[in-house]
Write a protein that holds these residues in place. Structure first.
Motif, PDB file in Angstrom:
ATOM      1  N   LYS A  92      27.136 -18.807 -31.399  1.00 55.12           N
ATOM      2  CA  LYS A  92      26.223 -18.766 -30.264  1.00 55.12           C
ATOM      3  C   LYS A  92      25.827 -17.317 -30.010  1.00 55.12           C
ATOM      4  CE  LYS A  92      25.520 -20.004 -25.436  1.00 55.12           C
ATOM      5  NZ  LYS A  92      26.087 -20.607 -24.211  1.00 55.12           N
ATOM      6  N   PHE A  93      24.545 -17.022 -30.168  1.00 57.40           N
ATOM      7  CA  PHE A  93      24.038 -15.670 -29.971  1.00 57.40           C
ATOM      8  C   PHE A  93      23.479 -15.521 -28.562  1.00 57.40           C
ATOM      9  CE2 PHE A  93      23.765 -16.236 -34.568  1.00 57.40           C
ATOM     10  CZ  PHE A  93      24.290 -15.041 -35.031  1.00 57.40           C
ATOM     11  N   ARG A  94      23.553 -14.309 -28.063  1.00 56.29           N
ATOM     12  CA  ARG A  94      22.879 -13.995 -26.809  1.00 56.29           C
ATOM     13  C   ARG A  94      21.417 -13.666 -27.102  1.00 56.29           C
ATOM     14  NH1 ARG A  94      27.569 -10.941 -26.265  1.00 56.29           N
ATOM     15  NH2 ARG A  94      26.387  -9.033 -26.673  1.00 56.29           N
ATOM     16  N   TYR A  95      20.569 -13.935 -26.139  1.00 56.30           N
ATOM     17  CA  TYR A  95      19.134 -13.694 -26.313  1.00 56.30           C
ATOM     18  C   TYR A  95      18.864 -12.225 -26.637  1.00 56.30           C
ATOM     19  CZ  TYR A  95      14.145 -13.448 -25.234  1.00 56.30           C
ATOM     20  OH  TYR A  95      12.794 -13.230 -25.310  1.00 56.30           O
ATOM     21  N   LYS A  96      19.602 -11.336 -26.007  1.00 57.04           N
ATOM     22  CA  LYS A  96      19.413  -9.903 -26.246  1.00 57.04           C
ATOM     23  C   LYS A  96      19.751  -9.538 -27.687  1.00 57.04           C
ATOM     24  CE  LYS A  96      20.529  -5.356 -24.291  1.00 57.04           C
ATOM     25  NZ  LYS A  96      19.113  -5.021 -24.147  1.00 57.04           N
ATOM     26  N   ALA A 129      16.737 -15.532 -40.567  1.00 57.57           N
ATOM     27  CA  ALA A 129      15.433 -16.031 -40.119  1.00 57.57           C
ATOM     28  C   ALA A 129      15.660 -16.736 -38.791  1.00 57.57           C
ATOM     29  CB  ALA A 129      14.844 -16.992 -41.155  1.00 57.57           C
ATOM     30  N   VAL A 130      15.031 -16.238 -37.748  1.00 53.82           N
ATOM     31  CA  VAL A 130      15.219 -16.762 -36.392  1.00 53.82           C
ATOM     32  C   VAL A 130      14.031 -17.650 -36.049  1.00 53.82           C
ATOM     33  CG1 VAL A 130      15.552 -16.194 -33.964  1.00 53.82           C
ATOM     34  CG2 VAL A 130      16.506 -14.700 -35.737  1.00 53.82           C
ATOM     35  N   LYS A 131      14.311 -18.925 -35.818  1.00 49.61           N
ATOM     36  CA  LYS A 131      13.251 -19.867 -35.476  1.00 49.61           C
ATOM     37  C   LYS A 131      13.231 -20.086 -33.972  1.00 49.61           C
ATOM     38  CE  LYS A 131      11.298 -24.393 -36.353  1.00 49.61           C
ATOM     39  NZ  LYS A 131      11.351 -25.642 -37.121  1.00 49.61           N
ATOM     40  N   ARG A 132      12.104 -19.808 -33.378  1.00 53.73           N
ATOM     41  CA  ARG A 132      11.924 -20.037 -31.943  1.00 53.73           C
ATOM     42  C   ARG A 132      11.302 -21.414 -31.760  1.00 53.73           C
ATOM     43  NH1 ARG A 132       8.488 -15.590 -29.146  1.00 53.73           N
ATOM     44  NH2 ARG A 132       6.820 -16.603 -30.319  1.00 53.73           N
ATOM     45  N   ILE A 133      12.067 -22.320 -31.167  1.00 51.99           N
ATOM     46  CA  ILE A 133      11.621 -23.697 -30.984  1.00 51.99           C
ATOM     47  C   ILE A 133      10.804 -23.779 -29.704  1.00 51.99           C
ATOM     48  CG2 ILE A 133      12.350 -26.090 -30.723  1.00 51.99           C
ATOM     49  CD1 ILE A 133      14.891 -25.362 -32.202  1.00 51.99           C
ATOM     50  N   GLU A 134       9.577 -24.222 -29.828  1.00 48.86           N
ATOM     51  CA  GLU A 134       8.673 -24.285 -28.691  1.00 48.86           C
ATOM     52  C   GLU A 134       8.385 -25.737 -28.324  1.00 48.86           C
ATOM     53  OE1 GLU A 134       5.463 -22.192 -30.355  1.00 48.86           O
ATOM     54  OE2 GLU A 134       6.410 -20.223 -30.232  1.00 48.86           O
ATOM     55  N   GLY A 135       8.258 -25.968 -27.040  1.00 48.15           N
ATOM     56  CA  GLY A 135       7.940 -27.317 -26.568  1.00 48.15           C
ATOM     57  C   GLY A 135       9.094 -28.279 -26.679  1.00 48.15           C
ATOM     58  N   CYS A 165      20.843 -20.162 -30.095  1.00 49.38           N
ATOM     59  CA  CYS A 165      20.776 -19.484 -28.803  1.00 49.38           C
ATOM     60  C   CYS A 165      20.086 -20.414 -27.816  1.00 49.38           C
ATOM     61  CB  CYS A 165      20.015 -18.167 -28.910  1.00 49.38           C
ATOM     62  SG  CYS A 165      19.718 -17.340 -27.315  1.00 49.38           S
ATOM     63  N   THR A 166      20.735 -20.657 -26.694  1.00 45.95           N
ATOM     64  CA  THR A 166      20.134 -21.458 -25.631  1.00 45.95           C
ATOM     65  C   THR A 166      19.764 -20.530 -24.494  1.00 45.95           C
ATOM     66  OG1 THR A 166      22.345 -21.908 -24.740  1.00 45.95           O
ATOM     67  CG2 THR A 166      21.398 -23.536 -26.232  1.00 45.95           C
ATOM     68  N   ASN A 167      18.503 -20.499 -24.177  1.00 50.06           N
ATOM     69  CA  ASN A 167      17.999 -19.618 -23.131  1.00 50.06           C
ATOM     70  C   ASN A 167      17.490 -20.482 -21.991  1.00 50.06           C
ATOM     71  OD1 ASN A 167      17.081 -17.444 -21.672  1.00 50.06           O
ATOM     72  ND2 ASN A 167      15.266 -17.109 -22.933  1.00 50.06           N
ATOM     73  N   SER A 168      18.172 -20.437 -20.842  1.00 55.23           N
ATOM     74  CA  SER A 168      17.841 -21.322 -19.727  1.00 55.23           C
ATOM     75  C   SER A 168      16.421 -21.103 -19.207  1.00 55.23           C
ATOM     76  CB  SER A 168      18.844 -21.129 -18.584  1.00 55.23           C
ATOM     77  OG  SER A 168      18.846 -19.775 -18.149  1.00 55.23           O
ATOM     78  N   SER A 169      15.935 -19.887 -19.324  1.00 52.51           N
ATOM     79  CA  SER A 169      14.614 -19.564 -18.771  1.00 52.51           C
ATOM     80  C   SER A 169      13.526 -19.481 -19.838  1.00 52.51           C
ATOM     81  CB  SER A 169      14.679 -18.230 -18.019  1.00 52.51           C
ATOM     82  OG  SER A 169      15.068 -17.184 -18.896  1.00 52.51           O
ATOM     83  N   GLY A 170      13.812 -19.946 -21.045  1.00 56.25           N
ATOM     84  CA  GLY A 170      12.825 -19.833 -22.111  1.00 56.25           C
ATOM     85  C   GLY A 170      13.137 -20.759 -23.263  1.00 56.25           C
TER      86      GLY A 170
END
Length: 454
Positions: A92-96, A129-135, A165-170
């Motif tokens: 589990k990574f931090r967003y930072k 490779a960091v995948k940002r899941i949108e929607g 990474c789970t980001n509550s605000s994003g």
């Protein structure tokens, strides 16, 4: 800070006691009172000095123990991180951390319907490779469950999930191993001059490597379908989701559309969109999907490996640029094979090299045509596909298929742009004539089946 205050107080007390001793000598001379005060004064000074020495040694020992504990803790964390990687447990990574690794998400290397992918370097030097899941609308519990399922899948031809990474605000993030040679589409399709990332890997993949890629992908899908505790459907098999490592071996990626199935389940119903040109007929008709839907998509990829062009493309109709028509490559391949001119359908870049095994070309085409049969029951399993490609099972001539999906592609663009979207009623009726079971009475719209973005 506390040590500094203690030293100041101790030194101040010693100075006060010495001053008291001097004053007693001046005013009391060598009287009995002077000697009494002197004895008490000296004893207090000695006690303070002993306290300072003990405290100094205690602090020195404490710092040594703290340093030792920190060192052991660091080693334990490194060891724990190593064991997690060996065991395949996602971190589990931090967003930072991901921001720093990807230079604040500036190194974009890919973009799809489910999110964007960025290249990053972790603190230990690992390329990712960091995948940002949108929607994404599912909750944290469901997301963690899906992450655990993906991480438990271990195969040489499947991309490895390093963390999340789970980001509550994003948005949420998935962190995969970085595969250096990019995706397969860069190596079999002509490079677009208008593509934004002109430095991406690419070229013309040699025939022997293409055949090897076909086997690698088949093995990966066979593992997902048959060798996992829970059957996993990829649901978005296409060249963009097939990566090539430093040795040009295929690695299947992007499980963003994956769904888990129990061993006793044969079909699931979903309303998810796939990619135009790779959707099986039963999916278009909302009749439910199974692992045979992945087989259909894989067959389309095989034909693209051979031809070096998209299965579904738009070409000019010769009546001006405003008039265009759809071109369906599988029908062209099928016709060329019947005419005995199969090599005319092969990628022209490969023909120029002159190092193509025509028997392997025919085998790939036959397997591909078997995989894209409209009736799912006629398609082979991925395990059978592996046996056919590796020569353990003879590849028979595939039966003729009407390729009814061409009916969808032949609809006039003007009709597509009109307010009334055409329904695929004729297409459904023709499929019903072929005894394909239907589980939905509502006709599937053209917009659903064709206009889903690549």
């Amino acid at each position: 800070m506390e040590d500094k205050i203690a030293h100041i107080i101790s030194l101040s007390l010693i100075l006060l006691l010495i001053l008291l001793l001097i004053l007693a000598r001046i005013f009391l001379k060598f009287s009995k009172a002077f000697f009494l005060i002197c004895g008490i004064d000296v004893s207090l000074i000695a006690a303070i000095l002993v306290y300072m020495v003990i405290r100094l040694r205690f602090n020195r020992r404490r710092k040594q123990l703290e340093s030792q504990i920190l060192s052991e803790g660091r080693e334990l964390r490194i060891e724990y991180s190593f064991l997690r990687k060996v065991a395949g447990v996602p971190t589990k990574f931090r967003y930072k951390e991901l921001e720093e690794a990807t230079d604040y998400f500036r190194a974009l290397i890919g973009k799809g319907s489910s999110g964007s992918v960025f290249k990053g370097i972790l603190k230990d030097g690992t390329a990712v490779a960091v995948k940002r899941i949108e929607g994404e609308s599912q909750g944290d519990k469901e997301f963690r469950a899906e992450v655990s399922a993906i991480a438990s899948v271990q195969h040489v031809n499947l991309v490895r999930l390093i963390g999340y990474c789970t980001n509550s605000s994003g948005p949420r993030f998935l962190v995969y191993e970085f595969v250096p040679n990019g995706s397969l589409d860069c190596w079999i399709f002509p490079k677009k001059p208008t593509h934004k990332n002109r430095n991406r890997p690419g070229g013309c993949l040699a025939w022997d490597l293409r055949y090897s890629v076909a086997i690698d992908v088949a093995k990966a899908l066979a593992y997902l379908h048959h060798d996992c505790r829970s059957r996993i459907l990829h649901l978005d098999v296409k060249p963009e989701n097939i990566l090539l490592d430093e040795n040009y071996r295929a690695i299947v990626s992007d499980f963003g559309l994956s769904k888990l199935m129990g061993k006793d389940e044969s079909r699931i119903m979903i309303s998810m969109r796939g990619t135009r040109g790779y959707l099986a007929p039963e999916w278009l008709l909302e009749n439910g999907i199974s692992e045979k839907s992945d087989v259909y998509s894989y067959g389309m990829v095989l034909l693209e490996l051979v031809g070096g062009q998209r299965n579904v493309s738009v070409v000019e109709n010769g009546e001006g640029r405003s008039k265009k028509k759809w071109q369906y490559f599988p029908r062209i391949v099928s016709a060329k094979m019947k005419e005995g001119k199969l090599m005319e359908a092969v990628d022209q870049q490969l023909l120029e090299t002159g190092t193509i095994d025509e028997r392997e070309v025919r085998k790939l085409v036959c397997v591909g045509l078997w995989c894209i049969q409209e009736q799912a029951k006629l398609r082979p399993t991925m395990a059978m596909v592996v046996d056919m490609l590796e020569g353990r099972v003879a590849v028979e001539e595939p039966p003729d298929t009407e390729m009814l999906v061409v009916d969808l592609l032949s609809i006039d663009e003007e009709m597509m742009n009109s307010d009334e979207k055409p329904k695929i009623v004729p297409f459904r009726e023709r499929m019903d004539d072929r005894n394909v079971p239907s589980s939905s009475s509502t006709p599937c719209s053209y917009a659903f089946s064709i206009l889903s973005a690549r």
